[in-house]
Write a protein that holds these residues in place. Structure first.
Motif, PDB file in Angstrom:
ATOM      1  N   VAL A  50       0.816  -1.208   0.000  1.00 14.84           N
ATOM      2  CA  VAL A  50       0.000   0.000   0.000  1.00 14.84           C
ATOM      3  C   VAL A  50       0.850   1.258   0.000  1.00 14.84           C
ATOM      4  O   VAL A  50       0.573   2.213  -0.691  1.00 14.84           O
ATOM      5  N   GLN A  51       1.914   1.270   0.754  1.00 14.43           N
ATOM      6  CA  GLN A  51       2.746   2.469   0.813  1.00 14.43           C
ATOM      7  C   GLN A  51       4.190   2.080   1.090  1.00 14.43           C
ATOM      8  O   GLN A  51       4.479   1.333   2.006  1.00 14.43           O
ATOM      9  N   ASN A  52       5.100   2.588   0.262  1.00 16.15           N
ATOM     10  CA  ASN A  52       6.532   2.342   0.414  1.00 16.15           C
ATOM     11  C   ASN A  52       7.261   3.633   0.092  1.00 16.15           C
ATOM     12  O   ASN A  52       6.878   4.343  -0.826  1.00 16.15           O
ATOM     13  N   ASN A  53       8.296   3.912   0.827  1.00 15.67           N
ATOM     14  CA  ASN A  53       9.075   5.145   0.605  1.00 15.67           C
ATOM     15  C   ASN A  53       8.183   6.376   0.569  1.00 15.67           C
ATOM     16  O   ASN A  53       8.383   7.283  -0.212  1.00 15.67           O
ATOM     17  N   GLN A  54       7.141   6.401   1.395  1.00 15.93           N
ATOM     18  CA  GLN A  54       6.203   7.516   1.467  1.00 15.93           C
ATOM     19  C   GLN A  54       5.492   7.787   0.141  1.00 15.93           C
ATOM     20  O   GLN A  54       5.076   8.896  -0.136  1.00 15.93           O
ATOM     21  N   VAL A  55       5.333   6.776  -0.693  1.00 17.40           N
ATOM     22  CA  VAL A  55       4.629   6.925  -1.959  1.00 17.40           C
ATOM     23  C   VAL A  55       3.542   5.861  -2.032  1.00 17.40           C
ATOM     24  O   VAL A  55       3.785   4.696  -1.769  1.00 17.40           O
ATOM     25  N   GLU A  56       2.330   6.277  -2.393  1.00 15.24           N
ATOM     26  CA  GLU A  56       1.231   5.331  -2.554  1.00 15.24           C
ATOM     27  C   GLU A  56       1.452   4.489  -3.804  1.00 15.24           C
ATOM     28  O   GLU A  56       2.071   4.942  -4.764  1.00 15.24           O
ATOM     29  N   ILE A  57       0.896   3.276  -3.803  1.00  8.23           N
ATOM     30  CA  ILE A  57       0.972   2.408  -4.968  1.00  8.23           C
ATOM     31  C   ILE A  57      -0.447   2.124  -5.433  1.00  8.23           C
ATOM     32  O   ILE A  57      -1.294   1.720  -4.641  1.00  8.23           O
ATOM     33  N   HIS A  58      -0.691   2.361  -6.749  1.00 10.93           N
ATOM     34  CA  HIS A  58      -2.018   2.161  -7.327  1.00 10.93           C
ATOM     35  C   HIS A  58      -1.932   1.242  -8.532  1.00 10.93           C
ATOM     36  O   HIS A  58      -0.910   1.216  -9.230  1.00 10.93           O
ATOM     37  N   ASP A  59      -3.040   0.534  -8.810  1.00 11.82           N
ATOM     38  CA  ASP A  59      -3.099  -0.228 -10.054  1.00 11.82           C
ATOM     39  C   ASP A  59      -3.256   0.755 -11.212  1.00 11.82           C
ATOM     40  O   ASP A  59      -3.490   1.949 -11.007  1.00 11.82           O
ATOM     41  N   LEU A  60      -3.113   0.258 -12.435  1.00  8.89           N
ATOM     42  CA  LEU A  60      -3.099   1.140 -13.598  1.00  8.89           C
ATOM     43  C   LEU A  60      -4.398   1.923 -13.764  1.00  8.89           C
ATOM     44  O   LEU A  60      -4.362   3.124 -14.017  1.00  8.89           O
ATOM     45  N   LYS A  61      -5.532   1.272 -13.612  1.00  3.50           N
ATOM     46  CA  LYS A  61      -6.815   1.983 -13.805  1.00  3.50           C
ATOM     47  C   LYS A  61      -6.978   3.125 -12.813  1.00  3.50           C
ATOM     48  O   LYS A  61      -7.362   4.227 -13.178  1.00  3.50           O
ATOM     49  N   LEU A  75       9.742   1.214 -14.908  1.00  3.29           N
ATOM     50  CA  LEU A  75      10.953   0.734 -14.245  1.00  3.29           C
ATOM     51  C   LEU A  75      10.861  -0.781 -14.159  1.00  3.29           C
ATOM     52  O   LEU A  75      10.211  -1.310 -13.264  1.00  3.29           O
ATOM     53  N   THR A  76      11.495  -1.472 -15.096  1.00  2.30           N
ATOM     54  CA  THR A  76      11.352  -2.922 -15.123  1.00  2.30           C
ATOM     55  C   THR A  76      12.496  -3.590 -15.870  1.00  2.30           C
ATOM     56  O   THR A  76      13.239  -2.933 -16.587  1.00  2.30           O
ATOM     57  N   VAL A  77      12.594  -4.877 -15.678  1.00  5.48           N
ATOM     58  CA  VAL A  77      13.524  -5.678 -16.468  1.00  5.48           C
ATOM     59  C   VAL A  77      12.861  -5.952 -17.809  1.00  5.48           C
ATOM     60  O   VAL A  77      11.638  -5.891 -17.943  1.00  5.48           O
ATOM     61  N   GLY A  78      13.650  -6.262 -18.818  1.00  2.00           N
ATOM     62  CA  GLY A  78      13.157  -6.415 -20.177  1.00  2.00           C
ATOM     63  C   GLY A  78      12.031  -7.415 -20.350  1.00  2.00           C
ATOM     64  O   GLY A  78      11.118  -7.195 -21.127  1.00  2.00           O
ATOM     65  N   ARG A  79      12.060  -8.518 -19.620  1.00  2.00           N
ATOM     66  CA  ARG A  79      11.051  -9.558 -19.848  1.00  2.00           C
ATOM     67  C   ARG A  79       9.650  -9.137 -19.397  1.00  2.00           C
ATOM     68  O   ARG A  79       8.661  -9.690 -19.833  1.00  2.00           O
ATOM     69  N   VAL A  80       9.535  -8.155 -18.532  1.00  2.00           N
ATOM     70  CA  VAL A  80       8.236  -7.683 -18.061  1.00  2.00           C
ATOM     71  C   VAL A  80       7.748  -6.499 -18.897  1.00  2.00           C
ATOM     72  O   VAL A  80       6.564  -6.199 -18.936  1.00  2.00           O
ATOM     73  N   TYR A  81       8.652  -5.865 -19.610  1.00  2.00           N
ATOM     74  CA  TYR A  81       8.326  -4.663 -20.370  1.00  2.00           C
ATOM     75  C   TYR A  81       7.190  -4.885 -21.361  1.00  2.00           C
ATOM     76  O   TYR A  81       6.289  -4.059 -21.475  1.00  2.00           O
ATOM     77  N   THR A  82       7.201  -6.010 -22.082  1.00  2.00           N
ATOM     78  CA  THR A  82       6.193  -6.240 -23.118  1.00  2.00           C
ATOM     79  C   THR A  82       4.789  -6.221 -22.536  1.00  2.00           C
ATOM     80  O   THR A  82       3.882  -5.614 -23.102  1.00  2.00           O
ATOM     81  N   LYS A  83       4.599  -6.844 -21.393  1.00  2.00           N
ATOM     82  CA  LYS A  83       3.275  -6.867 -20.759  1.00  2.00           C
ATOM     83  C   LYS A  83       2.840  -5.455 -20.361  1.00  2.00           C
ATOM     84  O   LYS A  83       1.701  -5.049 -20.593  1.00  2.00           O
ATOM     85  N   ILE A  84       3.739  -4.699 -19.755  1.00  2.00           N
ATOM     86  CA  ILE A  84       3.416  -3.332 -19.342  1.00  2.00           C
ATOM     87  C   ILE A  84       3.141  -2.467 -20.568  1.00  2.00           C
ATOM     88  O   ILE A  84       2.195  -1.677 -20.582  1.00  2.00           O
ATOM     89  N   LYS A  85       3.943  -2.628 -21.610  1.00  2.00           N
ATOM     90  CA  LYS A  85       3.741  -1.871 -22.848  1.00  2.00           C
ATOM     91  C   LYS A  85       2.339  -2.122 -23.395  1.00  2.00           C
ATOM     92  O   LYS A  85       1.630  -1.180 -23.775  1.00  2.00           O
ATOM     93  N   GLU A  86       1.925  -3.380 -23.427  1.00  2.00           N
ATOM     94  CA  GLU A  86       0.589  -3.715 -23.924  1.00  2.00           C
ATOM     95  C   GLU A  86      -0.501  -3.074 -23.066  1.00  2.00           C
ATOM     96  O   GLU A  86      -1.478  -2.542 -23.592  1.00  2.00           O
ATOM     97  N   GLU A  87      -0.328  -3.110 -21.750  1.00  2.00           N
ATOM     98  CA  GLU A  87      -1.304  -2.485 -20.845  1.00  2.00           C
ATOM     99  C   GLU A  87      -1.428  -0.995 -21.119  1.00  2.00           C
ATOM    100  O   GLU A  87      -2.530  -0.454 -21.164  1.00  2.00           O
ATOM    101  N   LEU A  88      -0.292  -0.325 -21.275  1.00  2.00           N
ATOM    102  CA  LEU A  88      -0.307   1.116 -21.511  1.00  2.00           C
ATOM    103  C   LEU A  88      -0.939   1.450 -22.857  1.00  2.00           C
ATOM    104  O   LEU A  88      -1.752   2.370 -22.961  1.00  2.00           O
ATOM    105  N   GLU A  89      -0.579   0.691 -23.878  1.00  2.00           N
ATOM    106  CA  GLU A  89      -1.154   0.941 -25.206  1.00  2.00           C
ATOM    107  C   GLU A  89      -2.656   0.667 -25.228  1.00  2.00           C
ATOM    108  O   GLU A  89      -3.409   1.407 -25.859  1.00  2.00           O
ATOM    109  N   GLU A  90      -3.101  -0.371 -24.520  1.00  2.00           N
ATOM    110  CA  GLU A  90      -4.530  -0.669 -24.442  1.00  2.00           C
ATOM    111  C   GLU A  90      -5.304   0.479 -23.794  1.00  2.00           C
ATOM    112  O   GLU A  90      -6.495   0.647 -24.031  1.00  2.00           O
TER     113      GLU A  90
END
Length: 107
Positions: A50-61, A75-90
């Motif tokens: 829920v909170q780390n380094n005094q910053v809230e964490i939210h899902d994409l929506k 901020l990710t390693v290459g193998r996770v990038y494709t999934k995040i890219k698809e989420e952002l483009e969607e």
């Protein structure tokens, strides 16, 4: 973290960013990013942290509803990038950056 210090001059005007990813790379780079930018919250698919380094964490929506056109920095390693890219483009975001970069921008 080497990529962090290779940002071009267009970043001089950027004051606020929203990091996407609080995994190994995100946890390691967030403290440095907090020194350089204002960070209202972090986007991560695992919102159990829920909170780390005094910053809230939210899902994409939730994050997209709270976002005021700030740049999203993935901020990710290459193998996770494709999934995040698809989420952002969607969700209608345009991406800049390359497949091999650790820091990817969404506008």
């Amino acid at each position: 973290m080497g990529q962090l210090y290779k940002l071009d001059n267009s970043w001089r005007e950027v004051k606020t960013i929203i990091p996407f990813g609080y995994g190994r790379v995100g946890k390691r780079t967030l403290p440095t990013l907090q020194q350089m930018f204002s960070i209202p919250f972090v986007i991560d698919n695992n919102t159990k942290c829920v909170q780390n380094n005094q910053v809230e964490i939210h899902d994409l929506k939730t994050a997209l509803n709270k976002r005021n056109n700030e740049k999203i920095v993935v901020l990710t390693v290459g193998r996770v990038y494709t999934k995040i890219k698809e989420e952002l483009e969607e969700n209608g975001l345009n991406l800049s950056g390359g497949e091999r970069q650790r820091i990817i921008l969404a506008r």
